[in-house]
Design a protein around this motif. Structure first.
Motif, PDB file in Angstrom:
ATOM      1  N   ILE A  79       8.210 -42.732 -36.473  1.00  0.00           N
ATOM      2  CA  ILE A  79       7.915 -43.343 -37.767  1.00  0.00           C
ATOM      3  C   ILE A  79       6.660 -44.190 -37.595  1.00  0.00           C
ATOM      4  CG2 ILE A  79       8.715 -44.884 -39.582  1.00  0.00           C
ATOM      5  CD1 ILE A  79      11.579 -44.210 -38.765  1.00  0.00           C
ATOM      6  N   VAL A  83      13.635 -41.707 -45.195  1.00  0.00           N
ATOM      7  CA  VAL A  83      12.916 -42.899 -44.764  1.00  0.00           C
ATOM      8  C   VAL A  83      12.048 -43.446 -45.893  1.00  0.00           C
ATOM      9  CG1 VAL A  83      11.098 -43.727 -43.220  1.00  0.00           C
ATOM     10  CG2 VAL A  83      12.952 -42.339 -42.316  1.00  0.00           C
ATOM     11  N   LYS A  84      11.505 -42.537 -46.707  1.00  0.00           N
ATOM     12  CA  LYS A  84      10.639 -42.956 -47.803  1.00  0.00           C
ATOM     13  C   LYS A  84      11.390 -43.220 -49.101  1.00  0.00           C
ATOM     14  CE  LYS A  84       6.441 -40.646 -46.207  1.00  0.00           C
ATOM     15  NZ  LYS A  84       5.322 -39.757 -46.594  1.00  0.00           N
ATOM     16  N   TYR A 130       3.636 -47.584 -34.501  1.00  0.00           N
ATOM     17  CA  TYR A 130       4.637 -46.520 -34.361  1.00  0.00           C
ATOM     18  C   TYR A 130       5.939 -47.070 -33.796  1.00  0.00           C
ATOM     19  CZ  TYR A 130       0.328 -43.712 -34.316  1.00  0.00           C
ATOM     20  OH  TYR A 130      -0.889 -43.169 -34.597  1.00  0.00           O
ATOM     21  N   ILE A 176       4.089 -44.925 -45.110  1.00  0.00           N
ATOM     22  CA  ILE A 176       4.958 -44.428 -44.044  1.00  0.00           C
ATOM     23  C   ILE A 176       4.723 -42.944 -43.792  1.00  0.00           C
ATOM     24  CG2 ILE A 176       7.368 -44.155 -43.310  1.00  0.00           C
ATOM     25  CD1 ILE A 176       8.053 -46.396 -45.336  1.00  0.00           C
ATOM     26  N   ARG A 188      12.177 -37.453 -43.417  1.00  0.00           N
ATOM     27  CA  ARG A 188      10.980 -37.963 -44.080  1.00  0.00           C
ATOM     28  C   ARG A 188      11.313 -38.484 -45.470  1.00  0.00           C
ATOM     29  NH1 ARG A 188       8.152 -33.697 -43.739  1.00  0.00           N
ATOM     30  NH2 ARG A 188       7.022 -34.258 -41.839  1.00  0.00           N
ATOM     31  N   VAL A 192       6.534 -39.805 -41.270  1.00  0.00           N
ATOM     32  CA  VAL A 192       7.623 -39.456 -40.358  1.00  0.00           C
ATOM     33  C   VAL A 192       7.341 -38.089 -39.763  1.00  0.00           C
ATOM     34  CG1 VAL A 192      10.113 -39.177 -40.099  1.00  0.00           C
ATOM     35  CG2 VAL A 192       9.210 -40.741 -41.838  1.00  0.00           C
TER      36      VAL A 192
END
Length: 222
Positions: A118, A78-79, A43, A105, A75, A107
């Motif tokens: 994350i 980040v992806k 994390y 991943i 989310r 979030v």
């Protein structure tokens, strides 16, 4: 059927009721310890503040916009390929596509705060840590511009996990034992249902519809 009759059925099939949970528990233990691949999770946490929002807006609204209302955006960002591709290139990851990395991943928003967590799951604990930290760095350098936020700070860098979070050996074995007990009892009653042998006076009355006038007791000679 009375409780005593149920117990008698289980008693007659006790070997079956015991063996099935033992077999399923043993299979679950073998699979959990020898077949299932251990998964590690690391994390990292970030603190996001949006100072560009109008000071006239209520604080509650501001917190909502920078909190739970934006977690879905975080989310997805980040992806996104923008982030995952950059992470793969900077770490030199081979055999991992952007979509595969996105699936590793997760979030989340910690306790309705502006702290974003994350997490990265991987079969390699060191790689899980490195990916989580690199995602945080890429998020801070690139996504800040997209989110129009002027302050994103990394609170906690990811640490290498010492133990896998999956598989949960005790949980797997426990579930197998419970399922085995249920299956064993179910099999006992199923076999009893199809068993048409006559053992008791009640069986005579029920299956032959005859009245039992007398019974011969069994004597044991010592």
């Amino acid at each position: 059927m009375e409780l005593k009759q149920y117990l008698n059925i289980i008693k007659r099939r006790i070997l079956l009721v015991i063996l099935i949970p033992i077999i399923l528990g043993s299979v679950a233990a073998y699979l959990s310890y020898n077949i299932m691949t251990p998964q590690y999770r690391s994390y990292t946490t970030l603190y996001v503040i949006n100072k560009n929002m109008s000071s006239q807006l209520p604080v509650q609204y501001s917190e909502l916009m920078t909190g739970s209302a934006l977690v879905k955006d975080y989310r997805e960002l980040v992806k996104s390929k923008l982030i995952t591709t950059a992470v793969i290139e900077e770490l030199g990851l081979k055999g991992i596509s952007a979509s595969h990395l996105a699936g590793m991943i997760d979030v989340s928003l910690k306790n309705d705060t502006r702290i974003i967590q994350i997490s990265v799951s991987d079969t390699n604990p060191t790689r899980a840590k490195n990916i989580a930290n690199k995602i945080a760095e890429v998020f801070k350098s690139k996504v800040v511009e997209l989110m129009k936020a002027d302050n994103v700070e990394i609170i906690d860098y990811a640490q290498q996990p010492k133990a896998p979070y999956s598989p949960n050996h005790y949980n797997n074995i426990g579930i197998a034992l419970i399922v085995g007990i249920i299956l064993g009892i179910g099999m006992a009653f199923l076999l009893e249902y199809f068993d048409d042998r006559i053992r008791t006076a009640e069986d005579v009355e029920k299956r032959l519809e005859l009245t039992v006038l007398a019974t011969i007791p069994v004597f044991s000679l010592k």
